[in-house]
Design a protein around this motif. Structure first.
Motif, PDB file in Angstrom:
ATOM      1  N   ALA A 121      43.763  46.455  -5.179  1.00  0.00           N
ATOM      2  CA  ALA A 121      44.119  46.864  -6.540  1.00  0.00           C
ATOM      3  C   ALA A 121      44.978  45.795  -7.208  1.00  0.00           C
ATOM      4  N   ARG A 122      44.981  45.832  -8.541  1.00  0.00           N
ATOM      5  CA  ARG A 122      45.864  44.982  -9.345  1.00  0.00           C
ATOM      6  C   ARG A 122      46.494  45.825 -10.442  1.00  0.00           C
ATOM      7  N   LYS A 123      47.508  45.257 -11.097  1.00  0.00           N
ATOM      8  CA  LYS A 123      48.107  45.956 -12.220  1.00  0.00           C
ATOM      9  C   LYS A 123      47.062  46.154 -13.314  1.00  0.00           C
ATOM     10  N   ARG A 124      47.042  47.359 -13.888  1.00  0.00           N
ATOM     11  CA  ARG A 124      46.119  47.617 -14.999  1.00  0.00           C
ATOM     12  C   ARG A 124      46.597  46.819 -16.207  1.00  0.00           C
ATOM     13  N   GLN A 125      45.688  46.035 -16.772  1.00  0.00           N
ATOM     14  CA  GLN A 125      46.067  45.124 -17.845  1.00  0.00           C
ATOM     15  C   GLN A 125      45.801  45.675 -19.236  1.00  0.00           C
ATOM     16  N   SER A 126      45.081  46.785 -19.345  1.00  0.00           N
ATOM     17  CA  SER A 126      44.724  47.297 -20.675  1.00  0.00           C
ATOM     18  C   SER A 126      45.062  48.769 -20.771  1.00  0.00           C
ATOM     19  N   SER A 127      44.961  49.306 -21.976  1.00  0.00           N
ATOM     20  CA  SER A 127      45.223  50.735 -22.212  1.00  0.00           C
ATOM     21  C   SER A 127      43.978  51.370 -22.823  1.00  0.00           C
TER      22      SER A 127
ATOM     23  N   GLN B  53      44.833  49.308 -11.008  1.00  0.00           N
ATOM     24  CA  GLN B  53      43.379  49.418 -11.123  1.00  0.00           C
ATOM     25  C   GLN B  53      42.744  48.958  -9.824  1.00  0.00           C
ATOM     26  N   VAL B  54      41.892  49.787  -9.250  1.00  0.00           N
ATOM     27  CA  VAL B  54      41.177  49.431  -8.021  1.00  0.00           C
ATOM     28  C   VAL B  54      40.125  48.381  -8.341  1.00  0.00           C
ATOM     29  N   ILE B  55      40.063  47.350  -7.497  1.00  0.00           N
ATOM     30  CA  ILE B  55      39.109  46.266  -7.713  1.00  0.00           C
ATOM     31  C   ILE B  55      37.996  46.277  -6.668  1.00  0.00           C
ATOM     32  N   ALA B  56      38.345  46.548  -5.419  1.00  0.00           N
ATOM     33  CA  ALA B  56      37.341  46.499  -4.340  1.00  0.00           C
ATOM     34  C   ALA B  56      37.777  47.414  -3.209  1.00  0.00           C
ATOM     35  N   ALA B  57      36.836  47.696  -2.304  1.00  0.00           N
ATOM     36  CA  ALA B  57      37.136  48.496  -1.110  1.00  0.00           C
ATOM     37  C   ALA B  57      36.237  48.042   0.024  1.00  0.00           C
ATOM     38  N   TRP B  58      36.794  48.058   1.237  1.00  0.00           N
ATOM     39  CA  TRP B  58      36.034  47.662   2.423  1.00  0.00           C
ATOM     40  C   TRP B  58      36.306  48.668   3.530  1.00  0.00           C
ATOM     41  N   TYR B  59      35.353  48.786   4.441  1.00  0.00           N
ATOM     42  CA  TYR B  59      35.470  49.729   5.550  1.00  0.00           C
ATOM     43  C   TYR B  59      35.556  48.947   6.850  1.00  0.00           C
TER      44      TYR B  59
ATOM     45  N   PRO C 169      50.864  23.878  -9.516  1.00  0.00           N
ATOM     46  CA  PRO C 169      51.379  25.255  -9.544  1.00  0.00           C
ATOM     47  C   PRO C 169      50.640  26.108 -10.571  1.00  0.00           C
ATOM     48  N   PHE C 170      50.355  27.337 -10.199  1.00  0.00           N
ATOM     49  CA  PHE C 170      49.705  28.346 -11.041  1.00  0.00           C
ATOM     50  C   PHE C 170      48.262  27.998 -11.420  1.00  0.00           C
ATOM     51  N   SER C 171      47.679  26.993 -10.776  1.00  0.00           N
ATOM     52  CA  SER C 171      46.287  26.648 -11.107  1.00  0.00           C
ATOM     53  C   SER C 171      45.310  27.754 -10.700  1.00  0.00           C
ATOM     54  N   LEU C 172      45.702  28.622  -9.772  1.00  0.00           N
ATOM     55  CA  LEU C 172      44.856  29.759  -9.367  1.00  0.00           C
ATOM     56  C   LEU C 172      45.411  31.084  -9.899  1.00  0.00           C
ATOM     57  N   LYS C 173      46.312  30.982 -10.880  1.00  0.00           N
ATOM     58  CA  LYS C 173      47.004  32.172 -11.374  1.00  0.00           C
ATOM     59  C   LYS C 173      46.049  33.287 -11.774  1.00  0.00           C
ATOM     60  N   ASP C 174      44.968  32.943 -12.437  1.00  0.00           N
ATOM     61  CA  ASP C 174      44.027  33.957 -12.933  1.00  0.00           C
ATOM     62  C   ASP C 174      42.734  34.025 -12.134  1.00  0.00           C
ATOM     63  N   ALA C 175      42.659  33.280 -11.027  1.00  0.00           N
ATOM     64  CA  ALA C 175      41.431  33.274 -10.223  1.00  0.00           C
ATOM     65  C   ALA C 175      41.333  34.549  -9.399  1.00  0.00           C
ATOM     66  N   PRO C 176      40.164  35.190  -9.358  1.00  0.00           N
ATOM     67  CA  PRO C 176      40.019  36.375  -8.505  1.00  0.00           C
ATOM     68  C   PRO C 176      40.165  35.995  -7.038  1.00  0.00           C
ATOM     69  N   SER C 177      40.680  36.913  -6.256  1.00  0.00           N
ATOM     70  CA  SER C 177      40.820  36.685  -4.814  1.00  0.00           C
ATOM     71  C   SER C 177      39.489  36.892  -4.119  1.00  0.00           C
ATOM     72  N   LEU C 178      39.320  36.191  -3.020  1.00  0.00           N
ATOM     73  CA  LEU C 178      38.085  36.320  -2.241  1.00  0.00           C
ATOM     74  C   LEU C 178      37.839  37.767  -1.837  1.00  0.00           C
ATOM     75  N   ILE C 179      38.902  38.475  -1.440  1.00  0.00           N
ATOM     76  CA  ILE C 179      38.760  39.843  -0.939  1.00  0.00           C
ATOM     77  C   ILE C 179      38.279  40.800  -2.034  1.00  0.00           C
TER      78      ILE C 179
ATOM     79  N   LEU D 212      44.748  36.249   4.051  1.00  0.00           N
ATOM     80  CA  LEU D 212      43.890  35.135   3.666  1.00  0.00           C
ATOM     81  C   LEU D 212      42.947  35.534   2.532  1.00  0.00           C
ATOM     82  N   GLY D 213      42.402  36.765   2.611  1.00  0.00           N
ATOM     83  CA  GLY D 213      41.490  37.227   1.569  1.00  0.00           C
ATOM     84  C   GLY D 213      42.167  37.349   0.223  1.00  0.00           C
ATOM     85  N   ALA D 214      43.476  37.674   0.223  1.00  0.00           N
ATOM     86  CA  ALA D 214      44.220  37.796  -1.036  1.00  0.00           C
ATOM     87  C   ALA D 214      44.576  36.433  -1.619  1.00  0.00           C
ATOM     88  N   LEU D 215      44.836  35.446  -0.759  1.00  0.00           N
ATOM     89  CA  LEU D 215      45.260  34.128  -1.237  1.00  0.00           C
ATOM     90  C   LEU D 215      44.083  33.229  -1.614  1.00  0.00           C
ATOM     91  N   LEU D 216      43.010  33.278  -0.844  1.00  0.00           N
ATOM     92  CA  LEU D 216      41.872  32.402  -1.113  1.00  0.00           C
ATOM     93  C   LEU D 216      41.182  32.808  -2.411  1.00  0.00           C
TER      94      LEU D 216
END
Length: 976
Positions: free
Chosen positions: A715-721, A686-692, A12-22, A68-72
């Motif tokens: 997008a993900r939650k903005r982690q900094s200020s 915070q926007v991370i990526a975009a696809w068309y 559990p949580f082994s991919l907690k901080d891993a970026p998503s494929l998408i 799938l892109g969000a989970l992988l």
């Protein structure tokens, strides 16, 4: 061999901080092709059987790709990550055999097959060899692997047409080995990936659920889903997707049985009333009606229709015959008419907004607006002389300006009723037919008040608006039931009465209403030219028309039948609620929110709400059966921005700390990007990526050739200020954009080196990457130049202000464009070209591929800041767009800003002259006259001529040959 790897413990949580494929790579072009194929399946799509009136439904294959892109995870090995993703999508080479659908042609075998494959499949050059089915398909599968993906997909079943047991399960061993999972099914893999990321089965949230495609597909994959929508019709469709299509076999069979019994009961009642059969036992299939009005010039009653053709294939027309005694036209139905009469009938009596007809050799023309008495009211609104119908009205009064008339019936011959192939014929209504019409009218008139009190027939008034003003303004229909003929009201009441307030009966009633209102046009070319009726919301709008079709109870497509088997075993919930007040916890949010030009569902769904609100099923009883227009997030002004910010802030607050937000929207201008950036800023994302994703089909194109695609924002939650300064951020954006595009272009080259036929990323993807990189940098900061961007996003815009966000995004696009150098053109030449020249050469490069769609030209015209790109176009026909060639330009085009005086235009003129047999020395002399700096530009001229020669080789052989000659002339020119 077992499909799965030995059991290994999922942590559990082994991919907690891993970026998503998408967030890093995503094969948008392949997904686009599969999405378009799903859209083109029309009624073959999984959820359209619940109600095709909701047109904004996103393709299920696109939703699958998002989940799938969000989970992988993105492991750092992009090629292997993509291989796993494509397996789970059903898009890999190894899955071609189970998707095999269609034989490849002789021509394709010659073009793509090896000599051995050609010999194995073809005999005598043009005949397929007779082989056992398995052997033939195995050979063809090897050739299909070599096809470009768009051609390949046409030969295969859509992934969802193949069960997961055959599609993905045989490949789970390689998936498990890469991911460290031990799943034995796709749903188990989803469970394990959720545990590795979020410590539980993943929860997908959609607070703009619409027709339910996002929650349905997420649940089908194996996620828990929480969905909501403000609109009760949207909630009903979402509930049905999850609980009927996604129900158990027992539930689906029960629904199909109930629907069959309901249809039989309604049919028996209609038959008992003897209102759809004639004296010979024939049964009506379709009734055709039209409006009729009195001509102010002659006093004659004139039937109104834009065409009097009824069937193209049978050459059936309605012939208007003057009846001087009654001062009206009798209508004869005539079959097998001459081509000349068919052409005359096509003109109709409504032309360009006017009533036009001929009487005694004289043609009369009166604007419809004049007939209605349209004029401006005291407050600037349009008013007219039409009588507004009373609540008890179901048909026009005799002295109304607009009457209604039955003019044709399509009959099913008695001895073919109930057979799979029915014999039909068209005929004018007889006195007996008109008597049956009158009996229906009197019956409905007598029972209307009781039916309305029971909730079986709508008694709701039409509330005017952008979509709903038509019935009131153009016809005087003030209540929703007046959008229907008495026959339709009768059948709808029977469906409601005998449906026992069940969810499936409510869905069936809505389908019936969609397919039998006075806005159902008769399409003369449909059904192979035989003629057929369209649905009310065939084109996403509620439009009143002059003539319409009523389909009888056994013909109108209203039953829920042949429900696809897609059992869902995970938890799901559907709530009728405002997105700003949704309180469920989730891990992945996937939303398709409203945007500036979205369909006004909050208005047009009142068409259905009016009939369900007083007869709602218990399952829907807690929902508010009202469109709640004031609460709908709509438009593109300050209210829209504030509503969107609050909705996405709510999602961010209720999502897991490491959750992913995926937003789908259809963009129409770069300003939308700036708006979305500020919305996400204020929502704490915070926007991370975009696809068309290109999701359009030709039939959906708007007038003028406008083509739409869908942008997928991650997008993900903005982690900094963080705080920053614009000058520094601009440089950061430049570096981020360049790095992103260079990485993607490099991956293209690597995969091609490993035998991949197509680019993984096309130019549209690189453009999106430029936008996304800019937003990724921008939305990381809370303050820029001391300005709190959250407060800035909430502040009402002021006219004439310079938009810092828009400026930075425009800059990012320019950086992206500089890095998208067409193949075979040097970066040095590219950097010296003007915007129109870059557009011209970039599109010339794209024209060598199969991506010649108008949206590509439009997008790059915006990117290169070419306002009048049509000046450079030979055709703007959707899906057949192309640039002007040298021959198209001829001697024109020198006036085009930044293009006319350019080196490029000079080269094109030289090519044009060579195509017209002008001597080489004379061509060079003209080039020297055109370009004062000719000698310093010789190398550029030669390089451009060579580029055109290469790019036009397979597109325009004549132009390519002339360009090659020009290149040689310039290179071999003697100077001095």
């Amino acid at each position: 061999m077992d499909a799965v790897s030995p059991k290994s413990k999922v942590v559990p949580f082994s991919l907690k901080d891993a970026p998503s494929l998408i967030e890093r790579v995503w094969p948008a072009q392949k997904i686009s092709i599969e999405a378009q194929r799903e859209r083109k399946a029309v009624h073959g799509q999984t959820l359209t059987g619940l109600g095709s009136y909701w047109k904004g439904r996103k393709p299920l294959v696109l939703v699958r790709a998002c989940v799938l892109g969000a989970l992988l995870p993105s492991t750092g090995d992009d090629e292997k990550d993509l291989e796993i993703f494509e397996i789970l999508m059903g898009m890999s080479d190894e899955q071609i055999p189970v998707r095999f659908k269609e034989k490849i042609s002789i021509d394709e075998i010659h073009r793509f097959g090896s000599p051995a494959q050609q010999a194995g499949l073809i005999e005598d050059q043009d005949t397929l060899r007779k082989l056992p089915k398995g052997e033939r398909e195995a050979l063809m599968t090897e050739i299909i692997r070599k096809l470009p993906y768009d051609l390949r997909a046409q030969k295969l079943l859509r992934p969802e047409e193949v069960g997961e047991e055959d599609l993905t399960r045989p490949h789970l061993k390689i998936v498990n080995e890469h991911l460290g999972t031990n799943a034995e099914s796709l749903s188990e893999l989803i469970q394990q990936l959720g545990e590795m990321r979020f410590g539980r089965r993943p929860i997908v949230v959609d607070t703009f659920s619409g027709s339910g495609s996002i929650p349905f597909e997420a649940a089908r994959l194996g996620c828990d889903v929480w969905s909501s929508d403000l609109n009760p019709v949207a909630c009903m469709l979402t509930w049905a997707a999850l609980n009927i299509v996604g129900g158990t076999d027992q539930i689906r069979k029960s629904v199909e049985k109930a629907q069959h019994e309901l249809a039989e009961t309604v049919d028996q009642e209609i038959t008992r009333l003897k209102v759809e059969h004639d004296e010979r036992g024939n049964r009506a299939k379709v009734y055709l009606y039209c409006l009729e009005t009195r001509c102010p010039q002659t006093g004659w009653l004139v039937p109104l229709a834009p065409t009097w053709v009824i069937s193209e294939a049978r050459k059936v027309v309605a012939r208007l015959v003057p009846n001087k005694r009654k001062k009206r036209f009798d209508i004869e139905i005539v079959a097998d008419v001459s081509r000349a009469e068919l052409k005359d009938a096509a003109a109709g009596t409504v032309r360009d907004g006017k009533m036009v007809y001929t009487l005694d050799g004289e043609t009369y023309s009166t604007p419809i607006k004049t007939i209605r008495g349209d004029r401006r009211g005291p407050n600037g609104q349009t008013v007219n002389d039409l009588r507004l119908w009373d609540k008890s009205d179901i048909s026009p009064h005799e002295d109304d300006i607009l009457g209604e008339r039955l003019y044709c019936i399509q009959w099913i011959e008695a001895d073919t009723i109930g057979k799979s192939r029915q014999a039909t014929f068209f005929a004018a209504p007889t006195a007996a037919d008109l008597d049956r019409e009158e009996r229906v009218r009197r019956l409905v008139e007598r029972k209307l008040a009781d039916w309305q009190s029971q909730g079986w027939v709508s008694d709701m008034e039409i509330q005017t608006g952008k979509e709903n003003e038509g019935p009131i303004r153009t016809n005087g229909w003030k209540y929703w039931h007046q959008m229907f003929m008495p026959r339709a009201i009768l059948t709808a009441a029977l469906i409601a009465e005998h449906g026992d307030r069940s969810p499936d009966a409510a869905l069936a009633l809505c389908k019936y209403l969609d397919n039998n209102s006075k806005s159902c046009r008769w399409a003369v070319a449909q059904s192979g030219g035989d003629g057929g009726a369209k649905s009310t919301f065939d084109n996403q709008a509620l439009k009143t028309i002059f003539n319409w079709a009523f389909r009888t109870v056994t013909v109108a497509p209203w039953e829920l039948e042949r429900i696809p088997a897609c059992p869902i075993g995970t938890r799901n919930s559907v709530v009728c609620a405002d997105a700003r007040h949704f309180d469920a916890v989730g891990d992945i949010s996937i939303t398709d929110p409203p945007y500036a030009d979205a369909v006004n569902y909050h208005e047009i769904t009142e068409f259905f709400i009016a009939w369900i609100r007083k007869n709602r099923p218990d399952e829907f009883a807690k929902w508010t059966w009202d469109s709640r227009r004031p609460l709908a997030i709509k438009g593109d002004g300050q209210d829209f921005r504030e509503g969107m910010i609050e909705a996405y802030r709510t999602l961010a607050d209720h999502n897991s700390p490491n959750g992913v937000h995926i937003v789908m929207f259809t963009h129409q201008s770069a300003s939308v990007w700036a708006d979305m950036a500020e919305i996400f800023w204020a929502a704490g994302l915070q926007v991370i990526a975009a696809w068309y994703i290109a999701t359009e089909t030709t039939s959906e194109l708007k007038k003028g050739g406008y083509v739409q695609g869908t942008v997928i924002l991650i997008a993900r939650k903005r982690q900094s200020s963080e705080s920053g300064y614009k000058d520094e951020i601009v440089q950061e954006v430049k570096a981020e954009v360049a790095d992103q595009i260079d990485t993607m272009a490099g991956l293209n080259q690597n995969l091609k080196g490993h035998g991949r036929a197509d680019n993984l990323f096309e130019d549209a993807d690189l453009q999106m990457a430029g936008y996304a990189a800019a937003l990724r940098v921008l939305t990381r900061y809370e303050k820029i130049d001391g300005v709190d961007m959250t407060k800035e996003a909430l502040r009402a815009s002021r006219g004439g202000e310079r938009d810092m966000v828009g400026e930075i995004i425009d800059f990012a696009v320019q950086v992206a464009n500089e890095h998208m150098v067409p193949e075979n053109l040097s970066p040095e030449i590219w950097s010296g070209l003007t915007g129109p020249e870059r557009f011209y050469f970039k599109m010339m490069d794209i024209e060598t591929t199969s991506l010649r769609k108008l949206d590509n030209y439009q997008n790059f015209a915006k990117a290169f800041r070419v306002p009048d790109y049509a000046d450079l176009m030979g055709s703007v026909e959707p899906n057949k767009a192309r640039l002007k060639s040298a021959k198209d330009f001829k001697k024109s085009g020198f006036e085009i800003q930044e293009f006319g005086p350019s080196v490029t235009r000079a080269v094109l003129y030289g090519i044009y002259e060579l195509e017209n047999d002008v001597e080489g020395d004379e061509v060079l002399s003209h080039l020297r006259d055109m370009l004062p700096s000719y000698h310093s530009k010789r190398d550029d001229l030669a390089a451009i001529a060579e580029y055109i020669a290469r790019k036009r080789e397979k597109v325009d052989e004549t132009e390519s040959r002339a360009a090659r000659i020009l290149h040689g002339l310039i290179r071999n020119e003697r100077l001095g």
